[in-house]
Design a protein around this motif. Structure first.
Motif, PDB file in Angstrom:
ATOM      1  N   PHE A   1       0.981  -1.377   0.131  1.00  0.00           N
ATOM      2  CA  PHE A   1      -0.046   0.012  -0.306  1.00  0.00           C
ATOM      3  C   PHE A   1       0.906   1.264  -0.011  1.00  0.00           C
ATOM      4  CE2 PHE A   1      -3.048  -2.940   2.472  1.00  0.00           C
ATOM      5  CZ  PHE A   1      -3.553  -3.445   1.158  1.00  0.00           C
ATOM      6  N   GLU A   2       1.956   1.161   0.621  1.00  0.00           N
ATOM      7  CA  GLU A   2       2.827   2.235   0.794  1.00  0.00           C
ATOM      8  C   GLU A   2       3.845   2.417  -0.461  1.00  0.00           C
ATOM      9  OE1 GLU A   2       3.025   5.119   2.545  1.00  0.00           O
ATOM     10  OE2 GLU A   2       1.206   4.406   3.491  1.00  0.00           O
ATOM     11  N   GLN A   3       3.775   1.335  -1.215  1.00  0.00           N
ATOM     12  CA  GLN A   3       4.433   1.158  -2.593  1.00  0.00           C
ATOM     13  C   GLN A   3       5.980   1.937  -2.513  1.00  0.00           C
ATOM     14  OE1 GLN A   3       0.926   2.170  -4.856  1.00  0.00           O
ATOM     15  NE2 GLN A   3       0.813   0.171  -5.401  1.00  0.00           N
ATOM     16  N   PRO A   4       6.694   1.402  -2.166  1.00  0.00           N
ATOM     17  CA  PRO A   4       8.169   2.086  -1.970  1.00  0.00           C
ATOM     18  C   PRO A   4       8.734   2.087  -3.349  1.00  0.00           C
ATOM     19  CG  PRO A   4       8.188  -0.309  -0.907  1.00  0.00           C
ATOM     20  CD  PRO A   4       6.828   0.264  -0.931  1.00  0.00           C
TER      21      PRO A   4
ATOM     22  N   GLU B   1      -8.369  -3.280   5.589  1.00  0.00           N
ATOM     23  CA  GLU B   1      -7.235  -2.238   5.147  1.00  0.00           C
ATOM     24  C   GLU B   1      -7.409  -1.472   3.667  1.00  0.00           C
ATOM     25  OE1 GLU B   1      -4.602  -2.169   6.857  1.00  0.00           O
ATOM     26  OE2 GLU B   1      -4.454  -4.046   7.976  1.00  0.00           O
ATOM     27  N   LEU B   2      -8.064  -2.217   2.941  1.00  0.00           N
ATOM     28  CA  LEU B   2      -8.379  -1.628   1.758  1.00  0.00           C
ATOM     29  C   LEU B   2      -9.546  -0.294   1.842  1.00  0.00           C
ATOM     30  CD1 LEU B   2      -8.303  -4.323  -1.000  1.00  0.00           C
ATOM     31  CD2 LEU B   2      -6.908  -2.275  -1.018  1.00  0.00           C
ATOM     32  N   ASN B   3     -10.316  -0.625   2.788  1.00  0.00           N
ATOM     33  CA  ASN B   3     -11.426   0.539   3.046  1.00  0.00           C
ATOM     34  C   ASN B   3     -10.807   1.655   3.693  1.00  0.00           C
ATOM     35  OD1 ASN B   3     -13.355  -0.981   1.573  1.00  0.00           O
ATOM     36  ND2 ASN B   3     -14.110  -2.088   3.239  1.00  0.00           N
ATOM     37  N   VAL B   4     -10.237   1.268   4.769  1.00  0.00           N
ATOM     38  CA  VAL B   4      -9.323   2.520   5.636  1.00  0.00           C
ATOM     39  C   VAL B   4      -8.486   3.198   4.608  1.00  0.00           C
ATOM     40  CG1 VAL B   4      -7.473   3.066   7.272  1.00  0.00           C
ATOM     41  CG2 VAL B   4      -9.230   1.092   7.617  1.00  0.00           C
ATOM     42  N   LYS B   5      -7.902   2.512   3.692  1.00  0.00           N
ATOM     43  CA  LYS B   5      -6.915   3.424   2.652  1.00  0.00           C
ATOM     44  C   LYS B   5      -7.891   4.283   1.812  1.00  0.00           C
ATOM     45  CE  LYS B   5      -3.700   2.796  -0.719  1.00  0.00           C
ATOM     46  NZ  LYS B   5      -2.621   3.444  -0.447  1.00  0.00           N
ATOM     47  N   LEU B   6      -8.849   3.710   1.322  1.00  0.00           N
ATOM     48  CA  LEU B   6      -9.701   4.350   0.457  1.00  0.00           C
ATOM     49  C   LEU B   6     -10.377   5.375   1.047  1.00  0.00           C
ATOM     50  CD1 LEU B   6     -10.991   3.855  -2.430  1.00  0.00           C
ATOM     51  CD2 LEU B   6     -12.890   2.679  -1.350  1.00  0.00           C
ATOM     52  N   LEU B   7     -10.903   5.379   2.287  1.00  0.00           N
ATOM     53  CA  LEU B   7     -11.396   6.487   2.885  1.00  0.00           C
ATOM     54  C   LEU B   7     -10.331   7.701   3.560  1.00  0.00           C
ATOM     55  CD1 LEU B   7     -14.263   6.494   4.681  1.00  0.00           C
ATOM     56  CD2 LEU B   7     -13.007   6.010   6.917  1.00  0.00           C
ATOM     57  N   ASN B   8      -9.239   7.191   3.750  1.00  0.00           N
ATOM     58  CA  ASN B   8      -8.092   8.344   3.938  1.00  0.00           C
ATOM     59  C   ASN B   8      -7.800   9.059   2.618  1.00  0.00           C
ATOM     60  OD1 ASN B   8      -7.771   7.783   6.818  1.00  0.00           O
ATOM     61  ND2 ASN B   8      -6.051   6.184   6.364  1.00  0.00           N
TER      62      ASN B   8
ATOM     63  N   LYS C   1      -9.912   9.543   0.157  1.00  0.00           N
ATOM     64  CA  LYS C   1     -11.147  10.427   0.001  1.00  0.00           C
ATOM     65  C   LYS C   1     -10.943  11.683   0.939  1.00  0.00           C
ATOM     66  CE  LYS C   1     -14.466   7.649  -2.182  1.00  0.00           C
ATOM     67  NZ  LYS C   1     -14.985   6.451  -1.874  1.00  0.00           N
ATOM     68  N   LYS C   2     -10.309  11.504   2.010  1.00  0.00           N
ATOM     69  CA  LYS C   2     -10.236  12.693   2.841  1.00  0.00           C
ATOM     70  C   LYS C   2      -8.933  13.532   2.518  1.00  0.00           C
ATOM     71  CE  LYS C   2     -11.466  10.134   7.240  1.00  0.00           C
ATOM     72  NZ  LYS C   2     -10.643  10.091   8.335  1.00  0.00           N
ATOM     73  N   GLY C   3      -8.379  12.986   1.657  1.00  0.00           N
ATOM     74  CA  GLY C   3      -7.155  13.900   1.032  1.00  0.00           C
ATOM     75  C   GLY C   3      -5.935  13.426   1.790  1.00  0.00           C
ATOM     76  N   GLY C   4      -5.933  12.558   2.715  1.00  0.00           N
ATOM     77  CA  GLY C   4      -4.706  12.255   3.625  1.00  0.00           C
ATOM     78  C   GLY C   4      -3.756  11.295   3.014  1.00  0.00           C
ATOM     79  N   GLN C   5      -3.036  11.070   3.962  1.00  0.00           N
ATOM     80  CA  GLN C   5      -2.043  10.016   3.234  1.00  0.00           C
ATOM     81  C   GLN C   5      -2.530   8.720   3.425  1.00  0.00           C
ATOM     82  OE1 GLN C   5       2.009   9.100   4.336  1.00  0.00           O
ATOM     83  NE2 GLN C   5       1.946   9.027   2.089  1.00  0.00           N
ATOM     84  N   SER C   6      -2.349   7.673   2.674  1.00  0.00           N
ATOM     85  CA  SER C   6      -3.062   6.584   2.688  1.00  0.00           C
ATOM     86  C   SER C   6      -3.120   5.952   3.970  1.00  0.00           C
ATOM     87  CB  SER C   6      -2.708   5.671   1.457  1.00  0.00           C
ATOM     88  OG  SER C   6      -1.333   5.567   1.281  1.00  0.00           O
ATOM     89  N   TYR C   7      -1.823   5.421   4.162  1.00  0.00           N
ATOM     90  CA  TYR C   7      -1.409   4.552   5.466  1.00  0.00           C
ATOM     91  C   TYR C   7      -0.719   5.818   6.204  1.00  0.00           C
ATOM     92  CZ  TYR C   7      -2.995   0.037   5.594  1.00  0.00           C
ATOM     93  OH  TYR C   7      -4.075  -1.058   5.652  1.00  0.00           O
ATOM     94  N   GLU C   8      -1.253   6.123   7.389  1.00  0.00           N
ATOM     95  CA  GLU C   8      -0.617   7.189   8.057  1.00  0.00           C
ATOM     96  C   GLU C   8       0.582   6.644   8.557  1.00  0.00           C
ATOM     97  OE1 GLU C   8      -2.731   5.223  11.219  1.00  0.00           O
ATOM     98  OE2 GLU C   8      -2.485   4.757   9.546  1.00  0.00           O
ATOM     99  N   PHE C   9       1.675   7.372   8.340  1.00  0.00           N
ATOM    100  CA  PHE C   9       3.084   6.782   8.555  1.00  0.00           C
ATOM    101  C   PHE C   9       3.808   7.795   9.470  1.00  0.00           C
ATOM    102  CE2 PHE C   9       7.459   5.706   6.947  1.00  0.00           C
ATOM    103  CZ  PHE C   9       7.361   4.297   7.488  1.00  0.00           C
ATOM    104  N   ALA C  10       4.505   7.524  10.477  1.00  0.00           N
ATOM    105  CA  ALA C  10       5.259   8.164  11.448  1.00  0.00           C
ATOM    106  C   ALA C  10       6.275   9.057  10.387  1.00  0.00           C
ATOM    107  CB  ALA C  10       6.143   7.556  12.196  1.00  0.00           C
ATOM    108  N   SER C  11       6.034  10.530  10.840  1.00  0.00           N
ATOM    109  CA  SER C  11       6.752  11.256   9.718  1.00  0.00           C
ATOM    110  C   SER C  11       7.988  12.087  10.436  1.00  0.00           C
ATOM    111  CB  SER C  11       5.830  12.275   8.971  1.00  0.00           C
ATOM    112  OG  SER C  11       5.099  12.959   9.923  1.00  0.00           O
ATOM    113  N   GLY C  12       8.282  11.562  11.528  1.00  0.00           N
ATOM    114  CA  GLY C  12       9.258  12.450  12.305  1.00  0.00           C
ATOM    115  C   GLY C  12      10.547  12.442  11.430  1.00  0.00           C
ATOM    116  N   GLU C  13      11.374  13.527  11.626  1.00  0.00           N
ATOM    117  CA  GLU C  13      12.488  13.445  11.040  1.00  0.00           C
ATOM    118  C   GLU C  13      13.679  13.018  11.682  1.00  0.00           C
ATOM    119  OE1 GLU C  13      11.257  14.009   7.399  1.00  0.00           O
ATOM    120  OE2 GLU C  13      13.300  13.948   7.816  1.00  0.00           O
ATOM    121  N   TYR C  14      14.954  12.692  11.005  1.00  0.00           N
ATOM    122  CA  TYR C  14      16.156  12.217  11.746  1.00  0.00           C
ATOM    123  C   TYR C  14      16.926  13.538  12.646  1.00  0.00           C
ATOM    124  CZ  TYR C  14      18.067  13.733   7.440  1.00  0.00           C
ATOM    125  OH  TYR C  14      18.234  14.745   6.414  1.00  0.00           O
TER     126      TYR C  14
END
Ligand SMILES: Nc1nc2c(ncn2[C@@H]2O[C@H](COP(=O)(O)OP(=O)(O)OP(=O)(O)O)[C@@H](O)[C@H]2O)c(=O)[nH]1
Ligand SMILES: [Mg+2]
Length: 242
Positions: free
Chosen positions: A81-84, A220-227, A229-242
């Motif tokens: 889903f995050e498709q690296p 999983e797919l439905n959560v992704k679809l919903l996110n 649609k809300k315009g957010g990142q599909s799978y919320e992913f920790a975005s802290g920087e190093y």
């Protein structure tokens, strides 16, 4: 540096040297947290190769990607889903037969993969000979031998990674073929999956999961679809920087 960050995922069985490779590549440019909402540790780091910037995720080590455990679920969801931009599958060259299973499972999800045969120092000690060329031909993606601990083969691995992310190589990943009855059912499901979830997701792999009766994949797919649609990142992913 041209500023574009390519994303790499490190996948593979436990104890194959993923974290050793991760540490060699990122040095101090890394941070550890938890996967969002999970108690599983997540390591993310950064490095450069040939003027390109990479972000690398050290996925939990797993024997399969069928989501029997939280580790497997995290690994498979990230790849699917995050498709690296590329998934590097780290295999233990001293027990290739057992390790190839996860490589084939990754190739079922994504075409953009590099197979990394680690621990070649150990394999050499045991007299194990592996032909990278033959394996590469069979698997249809680059195969590179390394010893992460001894820093052998790392730049060849990164060259292969770069070729894949830049689309410079013709990739024809090995796909398991199922009986004609199953293949027909997969074909029938693919258009529906694409029309509901979009054509960017691995529809063949999702079809296989549905045919297996994997109900969690639908959640999983439905959560992704919903996110989405809300315009957010599909799978919320920790975005802290190093
Ligand atoms: N001989 C040899 N040992 C290695 C090499 N790379 C890693 N190791 C060793 O293999 C062991 C496992 O390495 P890790 O990097 O922790 O493996 P991992 O894949 O991250 O393991 P998990 O996080 O459990 O999935 C460690 O003792 C490493 O020192 C190598 O190239 N040669
Ligand atoms: Mg590790």
């Amino acid at each position: 540096m041209n500023g574009k960050k390519y994303r790499i995922a490190l996948a593979g069985n436990p104890n194959t040297g993923k974290s050793t490779l991760f540490n060699q590549l990122t040095g101090l440019r890394q941070h550890t947290g938890n996967w969002p909402g999970k108690t599983v540790a997540q390591s993310k780091g950064y490095f450069e190769h040939k003027n390109e910037e990479f972000e690398i995720i050290d996925l939990p080590g797993t024997y399969s990607l069928i989501a029997n455990s939280m580790d497997e679920e995290i690994a498979r969801n990230y790849i699917a889903f995050e498709q690296p931009d590329v998934t590097v599958v780290v295999l233990d060259a001293t027990s290739l037969e057992r390790n190839l299973n996860i490589a084939l499972q990754v190739l079922e999800i994504t075409d953009k993969a590099v197979i990394c045969l680690n621990l070649i120092d150990e394999a050499a000690k045991k007299g194990i000979e592996i032909s990278e060329a033959k394996l590469q031909k069979k698997l249809g993606v680059p195969v590179v031998k390394i010893s992460a601990r001894n820093k052998v083969g790392i730049s060849s691995l990164l060259d292969a990674v770069l070729s894949v992310v830049k689309g410079l190589l013709p990739l024809s990943p090995y796909k398991l073929e199922y009986s004609s009855e199953i293949e027909e059912r997969i074909e029938a499901l693919i258009p529906d999956i694409q029309s509901i979830y979009g054509s960017h997701l691995p529809a063949r792999w999702i079809a296989l999961r549905l045919l297996e009766g994997d109900e969690r994949i639908i959640d999983e797919l439905n959560v992704k679809l919903l996110n989405e649609k809300k315009g957010g990142q599909s799978y919320e992913f920790a975005s802290g920087e190093y």
